[in-house]
Design a protein around this motif. Structure first.
Motif, mmCIF file in Angstrom:
data_model
loop_
_atom_site.group_PDB
_atom_site.id
_atom_site.type_symbol
_atom_site.label_atom_id
_atom_site.label_comp_id
_atom_site.label_asym_id
_atom_site.label_seq_id
_atom_site.Cartn_x
_atom_site.Cartn_y
_atom_site.Cartn_z
ATOM 1 N N VAL A 40 0.866 -1.181 0.000
ATOM 2 C CA VAL A 40 0.000 0.000 0.000
ATOM 3 C C VAL A 40 0.904 1.234 0.000
ATOM 4 N N LEU A 41 0.736 2.075 -1.008
ATOM 5 C CA LEU A 41 1.513 3.332 -1.050
ATOM 6 C C LEU A 41 0.588 4.463 -0.627
ATOM 7 N N ASP A 42 1.083 5.365 0.204
ATOM 8 C CA ASP A 42 0.189 6.463 0.580
ATOM 9 C C ASP A 42 -0.061 7.360 -0.647
ATOM 10 N N ARG A 43 -1.156 8.093 -0.587
ATOM 11 C CA ARG A 43 -1.625 8.844 -1.755
ATOM 12 C C ARG A 43 -0.555 9.793 -2.289
ATOM 13 N N LYS A 44 0.086 10.495 -1.364
ATOM 14 C CA LYS A 44 1.076 11.502 -1.756
ATOM 15 C C LYS A 44 2.239 10.863 -2.538
ATOM 16 N N ALA A 45 2.728 9.732 -1.993
ATOM 17 C CA ALA A 45 3.855 9.053 -2.653
ATOM 18 C C ALA A 45 3.431 8.520 -4.012
ATOM 19 N N ARG A 46 2.209 7.963 -4.081
ATOM 20 C CA ARG A 46 1.729 7.398 -5.346
ATOM 21 C C ARG A 46 1.612 8.490 -6.413
ATOM 22 N N GLU A 47 1.053 9.628 -5.993
ATOM 23 C CA GLU A 47 0.884 10.739 -6.943
ATOM 24 C C GLU A 47 2.238 11.270 -7.405
ATOM 25 N N MET A 48 3.197 11.287 -6.480
ATOM 26 C CA MET A 48 4.533 11.775 -6.848
ATOM 27 C C MET A 48 5.132 10.888 -7.948
ATOM 28 N N VAL A 49 5.086 9.582 -7.725
ATOM 29 C CA VAL A 49 5.678 8.662 -8.706
ATOM 30 C C VAL A 49 4.923 8.755 -10.033
ATOM 31 N N GLU A 50 3.590 8.827 -9.964
ATOM 32 C CA GLU A 50 2.786 8.926 -11.195
ATOM 33 C C GLU A 50 3.153 10.191 -11.982
ATOM 34 N N THR A 51 3.333 11.298 -11.273
ATOM 35 C CA THR A 51 3.682 12.563 -11.941
ATOM 36 C C THR A 51 5.060 12.461 -12.593
ATOM 37 N N ILE A 52 6.002 11.879 -11.855
ATOM 38 C CA ILE A 52 7.370 11.749 -12.405
ATOM 39 C C ILE A 52 7.348 10.941 -13.694
ATOM 40 N N VAL A 53 6.587 9.848 -13.684
ATOM 41 C CA VAL A 53 6.562 8.974 -14.867
ATOM 42 C C VAL A 53 5.778 9.649 -16.001
ATOM 43 N N ALA A 54 4.607 10.214 -15.680
ATOM 44 C CA ALA A 54 3.755 10.801 -16.720
ATOM 45 C C ALA A 54 4.437 11.980 -17.389
ATOM 46 N N ARG A 55 5.147 12.801 -16.612
ATOM 47 C CA ARG A 55 5.780 14.000 -17.178
ATOM 48 C C ARG A 55 7.238 13.767 -17.552
ATOM 49 N N ARG A 56 7.661 12.514 -17.442
ATOM 50 C CA ARG A 56 9.053 12.146 -17.776
ATOM 51 C C ARG A 56 10.040 13.042 -17.039
ATOM 52 N N LEU A 57 9.795 13.263 -15.762
ATOM 53 C CA LEU A 57 10.677 14.135 -14.984
ATOM 54 C C LEU A 57 11.968 13.403 -14.634
ATOM 55 N N ASP A 58 12.961 14.163 -14.247
ATOM 56 C CA ASP A 58 14.282 13.609 -13.932
ATOM 57 C C ASP A 58 14.245 12.987 -12.526
ATOM 58 N N ALA A 59 14.005 11.682 -12.482
ATOM 59 C CA ALA A 59 13.870 10.995 -11.188
ATOM 60 C C ALA A 59 15.185 11.006 -10.407
ATOM 61 N N GLU A 60 16.303 10.998 -11.112
ATOM 62 C CA GLU A 60 17.596 11.011 -10.417
ATOM 63 C C GLU A 60 17.752 12.308 -9.620
ATOM 64 N N ALA A 61 17.374 13.419 -10.239
ATOM 65 C CA ALA A 61 17.492 14.717 -9.572
ATOM 66 C C ALA A 61 16.519 14.808 -8.397
ATOM 67 N N ILE A 62 15.294 14.367 -8.625
ATOM 68 C CA ILE A 62 14.284 14.451 -7.551
ATOM 69 C C ILE A 62 14.670 13.537 -6.391
ATOM 70 N N GLU A 63 15.175 12.351 -6.728
ATOM 71 C CA GLU A 63 15.576 11.403 -5.671
ATOM 72 C C GLU A 63 16.668 12.010 -4.800
ATOM 73 N N LEU A 64 17.654 12.651 -5.442
ATOM 74 C CA LEU A 64 18.762 13.242 -4.677
ATOM 75 C C LEU A 64 18.243 14.354 -3.765
ATOM 76 N N ALA A 65 17.389 15.199 -4.310
ATOM 77 C CA ALA A 65 16.865 16.309 -3.506
ATOM 78 C C ALA A 65 16.074 15.777 -2.310
ATOM 79 N N LEU A 66 15.242 14.757 -2.555
ATOM 80 C CA LEU A 66 14.446 14.202 -1.457
ATOM 81 C C LEU A 66 15.340 13.504 -0.429
ATOM 82 N N ARG A 67 16.360 12.814 -0.920
ATOM 83 C CA ARG A 67 17.264 12.099 0.004
ATOM 84 C C ARG A 67 18.025 13.102 0.870
ATOM 85 N N LEU A 68 18.532 14.171 0.262
ATOM 86 C CA LEU A 68 19.301 15.151 1.033
ATOM 87 C C LEU A 68 18.413 15.928 2.006
ATOM 88 N N ARG A 69 17.149 16.129 1.618
ATOM 89 C CA ARG A 69 16.222 16.852 2.509
ATOM 90 C C ARG A 69 15.532 15.916 3.487
#
Lengths: 523, 136
Positions: free
Chosen positions: B42-71
């Motif tokens: 079960v993924l919480d809504r916020k996390a699910r929407e984040m992943v869906e947005t990254i995939v749908a908009r072809r966003l740079d997951a490497e950059a987002i992952e680093l920012a989230l990890r550092l924060r």
């Protein structure tokens, strides 16, 4: 009625059984064994290049290798598919609650020693200061076990700290990096010694030559993935050998809950895990060797004591990465081992006693196990792992167990163990060591040190300590639990103190000593 | 379940394309789907929407992952990419991506330096994307 019932088959249980072999002895254990292994022979890195896919062997069809992605972290050695039997069901059979202690227990035949680092350390007179026994009491048992399992290493500068081993097999081959560290240390030995640092080769229960029918080590890097390597001693080998020769009786599938002393013996109650029913076993003596946590739980459960807080000891750890810049981009030494390459002793400034360090290579785990711990982007971390691994060693620094009275283990009425263990490094020793290594060309920084959670060392001890005049929840010099006539504790629970050393060899020697006394009482 | 499967397959393909220039092997897709069902039942809504947005908009997951990890933000993206890395690391065709086979000091040092520079860029980009799409 058995002459003795032994609970557990780890280092303490195996050598209690070894001492009492030939008598009417029962070893009771849950006793999980490794799964059937499909063809995992050869060198890890050669296999990774030659076989199209090692998913079954390294990750597992049940995704065992992903354990730390979605569950509480456990040692990398315990999560691969063929090794996960070591910790199978432990959280269900012995639940533990803690906010600061990441406990692990094993219900496998051989216990947690199925995944030990095989480091062999004798306790010295200083280590035994708080014990009611001395070096002379343990020495003959260390020697006997050393002959039995085979130890490789060298009687070098570390002998005063680790004890002299009379029958050593040749030391293991060093990697280029470890060899370079040792050479550079030797060139500046006097300077290191002034700072309280001594370095040498580790003594390992790993065969470099065939011994007692077991084959020599192959340098295949499979320690994290393949159980029962014949070259690395496992207490299960001794138990299986005793059973095969009809020297002891082993009954697996039983979880011991409690005991009750009665006229002429001890009645042990154990749950048959297949049927769920409770069964009773009678012995003239009971030897508790279920591991420190398991033994403590049995004793507290027997007394229905859900209030008392027993002391607990564990070795705090600091992990210091060391980098040799000239080896950046070198070829990875694939014929290596995930076992300790070098040992050091630190007794300089900032040390709360004698600290022990073990230097490891980095070829054991998968890169994906560690990639996400560095503060760069994933691709950058991968690049660093690829080019920096051959230039990197890990110094695992062990601190002595802290006897702080706020550290405790308690049994809750629902059967859960509640553990509290607080420790924080002041980083003085780490900084001194980093400075010393910098002088021989190995770089690091205090900010790069990692501190595994308490409990990660798996060196648990001291819950029912041996005392010259024992009181409640303490044991005598003969291992007998206070207030009992024939209940003995032979595992780490009876340690009075925990120096900064792997305690397994001393658990074995002490268990052999205690069980020999039990045997003498029977004869 | 079918939608869930399609979403996980798209995720695997998007993440893989960011790091590896080769087709994603079929068995890895199958395992990625199964591993996600095990690790994130079960993924919480916020996390699910984040992943869906990254995939749908072809966003740079490497950059987002680093920012989230550092924060020290959500770890879901890190874990999903980690699963993919585990699954490819055990395949021989990816061996050279994980283990250096061409010894050379200067080449390695230049690549390490490049990796640090790239990390700086990815961090800045990731922080912007996290702010822009309100990923926490």
């Amino acid at each position: 009625m058995y002459d003795a019932v032994i609970v557990g088959s780890g280092p303490a249980g195996a050598f209690s059984a070894y001492a009492l072999q030939g008598r009417n002895v029962l070893v009771l254990d849950v006793g999980y064994r490794p799964p059937k292994i499909h063809d995992l022979e050869g060198n890890l890195y050669a296999l990774r290049q030659q076989r199209e896919d090692l998913f079954e062997e390294l990750i597992g069809s049940g995704f065992e290798g992903l354990h730390n992605v979605h569950k509480r972290n456990i040692s990398l050695k315990l999560k691969s598919p063929y090794m996960s039997y070591i910790v199978r069901d432990w959280a269900k059979l012995m639940p533990v609650e803690s906010r600061n202690f990441e406990a692990v227990a094993s219900f496998a035949l051989g216990g947690l020693a199925n995944a030990w680092g095989a480091g062999v350390f004798r306790f010295t007179a200083k280590d035994l200061e708080s014990f009611p026994i001395d070096v002379a009491d343990l020495e003959p048992f260390y020697d006997e076990i050393s002959n039995h399992m085979g130890i490789s290493g060298a009687n070098d500068d570390l002998a005063p700290y680790f004890g002299a081993e009379p029958h050593l097999l040749p030391p293991m081959r060093l990697t280029k990096l470890a060899s370079d560290i040792l050479d550079r240390f030797r060139m500046r030995k006097a300077g290191f010694e002034r700072q309280g640092i001594t370095m040498g080769r580790p003594r390992l229960a790993v065969l470099t030559e065939p011994h007692n029918g077991r084959a020599a080590y192959q340098y295949d890097n499979l320690e994290f993935y393949r159980p029962y390597d014949p070259a690395i001693y496992n207490p299960a080998f001794t138990v299986d050998e005793l059973v095969a020769r009809n020297r002891v009786t082993l009954r697996t599938g039983y979880l011991v809950r409690e005991y009750r002393e009665q006229d002429g013996g001890v009645e042990v109650t154990a749950r048959n895990l297949s049927s769920g029913s409770y069964e009773k076993f009678l012995g003239k003596n009971l030897i508790l060797a279920a591991g420190t946590l398991g033994t403590s739980k049995i004793v507290l459960e027997t007394n229905r004591d859900y209030e008392s807080r027993l002391p607990i000891l564990d070795n705090p750890m600091a992990c210091i990465p060391l980098f040799r810049l000239s080896r950046i981009g070198a070829a990875l030494e694939i014929h290596d081992s995930a076992l300790g390459q070098l040992n050091l002793i630190y007794q300089g400034a900032g040390s709360p006693g004698l600290l022990q360090g073990t230097i490891y290579g980095t070829t054991g785990p998968l890169r994906s196990d560690v990639l996400f711990q560095f503060p760069l982007s994933i691709w950058a971390n991968l690049t660093w792992a690829r080019y920096l691994s051959p230039a990197m060693a890990l110094l695992m620094l062990f601190y002595p167990g802290s006897s702080d009275s706020s550290n405790y283990i308690r049994l809750k009425p629902d059967g859960t163990l509640d553990i509290n263990y607080e420790w924080k490094s002041n980083q003085v020793a780490e900084r001194r060591l980093i400075r010393a290594f910098r002088r021989i060309g190995y770089l690091s920084a205090a900010a790069l040190c990692q501190y595994p959670a308490m409990g990660s060392s798996l060196h648990y001890a001291g819950t029912l300590p041996m005392k010259a005049s024992a009181g409640r929840y303490q044991t005598g010099a003969d291992g007998r639990l206070y207030g009992t006539k024939a209940v003995y504790v032979s595992d780490g629970a009876c340690f009075s103190e925990l120096p900064a050393k792997n305690l397994t060899f001393t658990i074995m020697a002490n268990a052999l000593r205690i069980a020999r006394k039990v045997r003498a009482s029977l004869e | 379940m079918a939608d869930d499967r399609t979403a996980l397959e798209s995720e695997a393909r998007h993440f893989h394309a960011l790091f590896f220039r080769r087709p994603l092997p079929g068995p890895v897709v199958e395992r990625y789907v199964a591993a996600n069902r095990l690790c994130f039942p079960v993924l919480d809504r916020k996390a699910r929407e984040m992943v869906e947005t990254i995939v749908a908009r072809r966003l740079d997951a490497e950059a987002i992952e680093l920012a989230l990890r550092l924060r020290k933000g959500s770890r879901v993206l890190t874990r999903k990419i980690q699963i993919l890395f585990y699954l490819v690391e055990v395949r021989s065709e990816y061996y050279a991506c994980f283990i250096n086979q061409v010894p050379g000091w200067w080449r390695a040092v230049l690549r390490l330096f490049g990796a640090v520079v790239r990390s700086g860029w990815k961090c800045a980009k990731g922080l912007y994307l996290v702010w822009r799409y309100d990923f926490v």
